[in-house]
Design a protein around this motif. Structure first.
Motif, short mmCIF file in Angstrom:
data_model
loop_
_atom_site.label_atom_id
_atom_site.label_comp_id
_atom_site.label_asym_id
_atom_site.label_seq_id
_atom_site.Cartn_x
_atom_site.Cartn_y
_atom_site.Cartn_z
N ALA A 56 0.83 -1.20 0.00
CA ALA A 56 0.00 0.00 0.00
C ALA A 56 0.87 1.26 0.00
CB ALA A 56 -0.92 0.00 1.23
N VAL A 57 1.92 1.22 0.80
CA VAL A 57 2.83 2.36 0.86
C VAL A 57 3.50 2.55 -0.49
CG1 VAL A 57 4.95 3.24 1.88
CG2 VAL A 57 3.23 2.16 3.34
N ARG A 79 2.45 1.73 -3.44
CA ARG A 79 1.52 2.32 -4.40
C ARG A 79 1.36 3.82 -4.15
NH1 ARG A 79 -1.22 -2.47 -3.68
NH2 ARG A 79 -2.57 -1.59 -2.07
N ARG A 80 1.17 4.17 -2.88
CA ARG A 80 1.01 5.58 -2.53
C ARG A 80 2.19 6.42 -3.00
NH1 ARG A 80 -2.94 8.38 1.04
NH2 ARG A 80 -1.98 10.38 1.50
N GLU A 113 2.36 6.67 -6.94
CA GLU A 113 1.41 7.68 -7.44
C GLU A 113 2.05 9.06 -7.47
OE1 GLU A 113 -1.89 7.64 -4.81
OE2 GLU A 113 -2.56 5.64 -5.43
N ARG A 114 2.98 9.27 -6.58
CA ARG A 114 3.63 10.57 -6.47
C ARG A 114 5.05 10.55 -7.08
NH1 ARG A 114 -0.10 10.19 -2.70
NH2 ARG A 114 -0.89 12.01 -1.57
N ALA A 149 4.17 12.66 1.90
CA ALA A 149 3.39 11.74 1.08
C ALA A 149 2.19 11.19 1.86
CB ALA A 149 4.26 10.59 0.60
N VAL A 184 2.25 9.11 4.38
CA VAL A 184 2.44 7.73 4.83
C VAL A 184 2.63 7.70 6.34
CG1 VAL A 184 4.00 5.75 4.74
CG2 VAL A 184 3.43 7.00 2.65
N TRP A 227 -4.74 6.14 7.74
CA TRP A 227 -5.33 5.31 6.68
C TRP A 227 -4.65 3.94 6.62
CZ3 TRP A 227 -2.59 3.65 2.29
CH2 TRP A 227 -1.34 4.28 2.07
#
Lengths: 150, 150
Positions: free
Chosen positions: A12-13, A15-16, A19-20, A69, A71, A89
Motif C-alpha cells: 500500500a505504501v 503504491r502511494r 502515485e507521487r 506523502a 504515509v 489510513w
DNA sequence: TATGAAATGATAATGATTCTCATTTCTGGC
DNA sequence: GCCAGAAATGAGAATCATTATCATTTCATA
C-alpha cells in the motif's frame, strides 16, 4: 501487527509513493518496518536506535518525504521533540494517551458510537471558530502503569 | 478580558507564586500581561514582540518559572515550536482549534453537557490503557477563516 | 549498458532553547 | 535608612534536534 498484513502494508505504501513518483527505497522501507512494530508515536532517536545501519541524516530526510506523502504522521511530545507513527489510513483512526511522567504515548481506539460523538463535538468546535474541519483527536494525559509506583 | 478582572488575575498569580516563595517581578508581570490579551497559545517569538524591553533570555527563563508554578501552560505547534497561554485555573477549561495552514491556535469552550461527555470518553480512554487520568483536551484541526480564500 | 534523475551519507549550518556568570534588585533584620 | 544574603536579570555562549549541502551512489528507463 500480524506478519501477513505487513506485506500488504508495504504494498500500500509502495503504491502511494508511486502515485507521487517517489521511490520506495530500502531506507524508506526500514522506516516503515520500524514503525509497524510500535504501540504509539516514537521519537526519532528511538527509531534510529531500532534501525541499525541507517544514518541519522537519511532517517530525517525520509521521515520528511514519508510525511509529505501522507504515509507517516508527525507529532510532538511535551518537550517539543518529534514523534512519528504510521498515518491513520494505514493503522485506523485512534487517539493518544500520554504519560505526564515518562512521556510515552500509546494509541487507543474507541467504539463507533463514541467516535461519532467525538466527531460531532469536533465539528461543533470547528464551526464555532469559523474553521473548515480537517481532522481531530483527543489527547488524554495521565500516569502510565509503570510510572504509578507511589 | 475585562480591565476589572486583570487586576484580580495578577493578584491570584501573585498569591500562587508567593506560596512557592517565588517573587512576582516586573518581568514576570509583563509575561502575564502579554498572555491576558491573547486568543490562544502564542509562540515565544510573538510574545517577545509584544514585550518591548524584555530580553529574550529573561522571557524564556520566566516562562519556565511560570510553567513550573502552574501559572502558564506550554504547548507545541505543528513545527514543534513552544506556545504558551495562561493555565486553565485562570482562564477556564477550553479546547483548541489549530489552523493547518497558518498554524494559529484559538481557544473554544463547550457546554457543560458536552464537557461531561468528553470527560467520560477521556476517562474511558485512560482506563483502557491502564493510565490514571490527569487531564485531557480535544485538538481540532481545520482551515481558519482568513486562510479559506480558495 | 548508458544516461539522467533521484537517493544516499557524511558533514556543516541553522535556530530555538538553555546555560553561565557577572551585575543588579529585592527582602528582612538591624 | 542600611546591610547581607538570596533571588532575578541581561548579555552572550553553549546545546542539541533538525535541515541543508554536496559529492557520490543507486535506480529506472531506453
Amino acid at each position: 501487527m500480524p506478519e501477513r498484513r505487513t506485506a500488504e502494508l508495504h504494498e500500500a505504501v509502495k503504491r502511494r509513493l508511486e502515485e507521487r513518483n517517489i521511490r520506495y527505497t530500502r531506507g524508506r522501507r526500514s522506516v516503515v518496518t520500524a514503525l509497524v512494530r510500535i504501540e504509539g508515536p516514537e521519537s526519532t532517536a528511538e527509531l534510529h536506535r531500532r534501525m541499525r545501519g541507517v544514518p541519522l541524516s537519511s532517517l530525517y530526510r525520509n521521515l520528511v518525504v514519508l510525511d509529505e506523502a501522507g504515509v507517516v504522521q508527525k507529532h510532538h511530545d511535551a518537550d517539543g521533540l518529534a514523534r512519528y507513527e504510521l498515518a491513520e489510513w494505514l493503522t485506523g483512526h485512534h487517539h493518544h494517551v500520554v504519560c505526564v511522567d515518562c512521556g510515552t504515548v500509546e494509541d487507543v481506539s474507541l467504539s463507533d458510537e463514541d467516535e461519532e460523538m467525538i466527531g460531532r463535538l469536533a465539528r461543533q468546535i470547528a464551526e464555532r471558530a469559523g474553521y473548515r474541519e480537517t481532522g481531530h483527536n483527543i489527547e488524554v494525559e495521565g500516569v502510565c502503569p509503570s510510572c504509578q509506583h507511589d
